[in-house]
Design an enzyme around this catalytic site. Structure first.
Site, mmCIF file in Angstrom:
data_model
loop_
_atom_site.group_PDB
_atom_site.id
_atom_site.type_symbol
_atom_site.label_atom_id
_atom_site.label_comp_id
_atom_site.label_asym_id
_atom_site.label_seq_id
_atom_site.Cartn_x
_atom_site.Cartn_y
_atom_site.Cartn_z
ATOM 1 N N ARG A 1 0.880 -1.073 -0.046
ATOM 2 C CA ARG A 1 0.073 -0.082 0.083
ATOM 3 C C ARG A 1 0.970 1.420 -0.014
ATOM 4 O O ARG A 1 1.573 1.274 1.031
ATOM 5 C CB ARG A 1 -1.099 0.107 1.110
ATOM 6 C CG ARG A 1 -1.863 1.140 1.347
ATOM 7 C CD ARG A 1 -2.653 1.125 2.717
ATOM 8 N NE ARG A 1 -3.713 2.115 2.831
ATOM 9 C CZ ARG A 1 -4.975 2.014 2.599
ATOM 10 N NH1 ARG A 1 -5.525 0.762 1.861
ATOM 11 N NH2 ARG A 1 -5.542 3.000 2.682
ATOM 12 N N HIS B 1 -7.004 1.262 -6.878
ATOM 13 C CA HIS B 1 -7.254 0.390 -5.432
ATOM 14 C C HIS B 1 -8.042 -0.903 -6.077
ATOM 15 O O HIS B 1 -9.079 -0.971 -5.740
ATOM 16 C CB HIS B 1 -8.282 1.202 -4.758
ATOM 17 C CG HIS B 1 -8.071 0.566 -3.385
ATOM 18 N ND1 HIS B 1 -7.414 -0.462 -2.739
ATOM 19 C CD2 HIS B 1 -8.858 1.007 -1.763
ATOM 20 C CE1 HIS B 1 -7.710 -0.918 -1.408
ATOM 21 N NE2 HIS B 1 -8.446 0.123 -1.142
ATOM 22 N N ASP C 1 -17.166 8.013 -2.397
ATOM 23 C CA ASP C 1 -15.789 7.935 -1.564
ATOM 24 C C ASP C 1 -15.681 9.324 -1.138
ATOM 25 O O ASP C 1 -16.268 10.375 -1.256
ATOM 26 C CB ASP C 1 -14.520 7.490 -2.629
ATOM 27 C CG ASP C 1 -13.331 7.546 -1.936
ATOM 28 O OD1 ASP C 1 -13.386 6.836 -0.550
ATOM 29 O OD2 ASP C 1 -12.150 7.868 -2.340
ATOM 30 N N ARG D 1 -13.832 -7.700 1.683
ATOM 31 C CA ARG D 1 -12.240 -7.417 1.478
ATOM 32 C C ARG D 1 -11.578 -8.641 1.604
ATOM 33 O O ARG D 1 -10.740 -8.839 1.332
ATOM 34 C CB ARG D 1 -12.108 -6.246 2.255
ATOM 35 C CG ARG D 1 -12.329 -4.718 1.660
ATOM 36 C CD ARG D 1 -11.650 -4.612 0.467
ATOM 37 N NE ARG D 1 -10.161 -4.269 0.551
ATOM 38 C CZ ARG D 1 -9.712 -3.405 0.843
ATOM 39 N NH1 ARG D 1 -10.191 -2.362 1.416
ATOM 40 N NH2 ARG D 1 -8.460 -3.411 0.911
#
Length: 319
Positions: free
Chosen positions: A103, A130, A226, A294
């Site tokens: 990341r 992402h 977002d 996720r």
């Protein structure tokens, strides 16, 4: 000899591969400990140059559930990109770990890492994309809508950021009609739009880029937003809050979407700004399913890459 596969952008999976990864994620969700590509345990190095909650926890948990040992390394705790080049770091790491997750900021760093690594490299978020988030999001759409093909997905807000890029690219890869809405100067780069249109031509999806939030929302099956203020943009907060006001996902705005539309947000969310509390905490919101997914999505990505790279075997994994 197998070629090492990496996952640096949403386009690194073909439409067929993306579908198979999503199938695998669903199977893994139903059989939490049934896949063990990192049995040993093998080590997965997970580097964080940016702060994280969901990415950190989901990768840590996912690696452990896959039989591996997660090695979490925060910025400043290694020589990566500081005292040692990315290329040299990759050549060291490939001898010690089975997968590298990073990341970071610049996409170019991930590309350099992958170019010098014989083990899979995964983008856990960069300034440009992402992609792991989108596998989770598409899994969530499948769960609530049955499929992705032919659905309309509307993204509102800062349409020049990494999330907008990934929603556009991954969405059309899944055969969706993706409408991206943001103010002038905050729309996707021409290169991203062109790449999305090329992919959409293969899948039957489509691309709409507009400054009209209401047009983007009309008849949408999936509504996405977002945060308006990403990491490193804190000094722009007041200006951004004014700039993006018309792109807030409110109950009134949701009336334009399909009556059974679902709402996604990758979190953290700021109620009263990009999304109202009434919407994110309401019946159309699936953000916590999305957050849970996720884990399953990233497990599927890691496993698929290991098998596709010839570094693990599992007859259940379709390539």
């Amino acid at each position: 000899m197998s070629t090492t596969r990496h996952f640096l952008t949403d386009l690194d999976f073909t439409p067929d591969e993306q579908s198979k990864v999503l199938d695998l994620a669903a199977a893994m969700k139903a059989d939490k400990y049934g896949y063990q590509p990192f049995a040993g345990p093998q080590t997965v190095a997970v580097f964080f140059d940016k702060t994280s909650t969901r990415t950190r926890v989901s990768f840590h948990a996912g690696i452990a559930e896959l039989g591996g040992s997660p090695l979490i390394i925060n910025s400043g705790e290694s020589q990566l990109g500081h005292k040692e080049s990315i290329a040299d770091s990759a050549k060291v790491l490939e001898r010690m770990v089975s997968t590298i997750v990073w990341r970071t900021y610049a996409q170019s760093g991930l590309e350099e890492m992958a170019a010098n690594s014989s083990v899979p490299v995964i983008n856990a978020l960069s300034d440009d994309y992402h992609p792991c988030q989108l596998i989770a999001d598409l899994l969530t759409v499948r769960e609530h809508k049955g499929a992705t093909q032919g659905l309309k997905m509307a993204y509102l807000g800062d349409a020049a950021n990494n999330m907008a890029n990934s929603y556009l690219l991954a969405g059309v890869t899944a055969g969706m009609h993706v409408a991206i809405a943001g103010p002038e100067g905050y729309l996707p780069a021409e290169s991203i739009i062109n790449a999305a249109q090329e992919r959409a031509a293969l899948t039957g999806g489509s691309v709409t880029i507009t400054t009209d939030a209401l047009a983007a929302l009309k008849d949408a099956d999936v509504v996405v937003t977002d945060t308006w203020v990403s990491m490193g943009q804190e000094d722009e907060k007041e200006a951004r809050l004014k700039l993006f006001t018309d792109y807030s996902v409110t109950a009134e705005a949701m009336k334009l979407a399909s009556h059974d539309a679902i709402v996604l947000h990758c979190l953290p969310a700021y109620r009263g700004y990009e999304i109202s509390a009434e919407v994110i905490d309401g019946p159309q919101s699936v953000v916590f399913d999305e957050a849970e997914n996720r884990v399953h999505a990233q497990k599927a990505v890691m496993t698929w890459l290991m098998v596709a790279s010839g570094l693990a075997e599992d007859a259940r994994v379709e390539l």
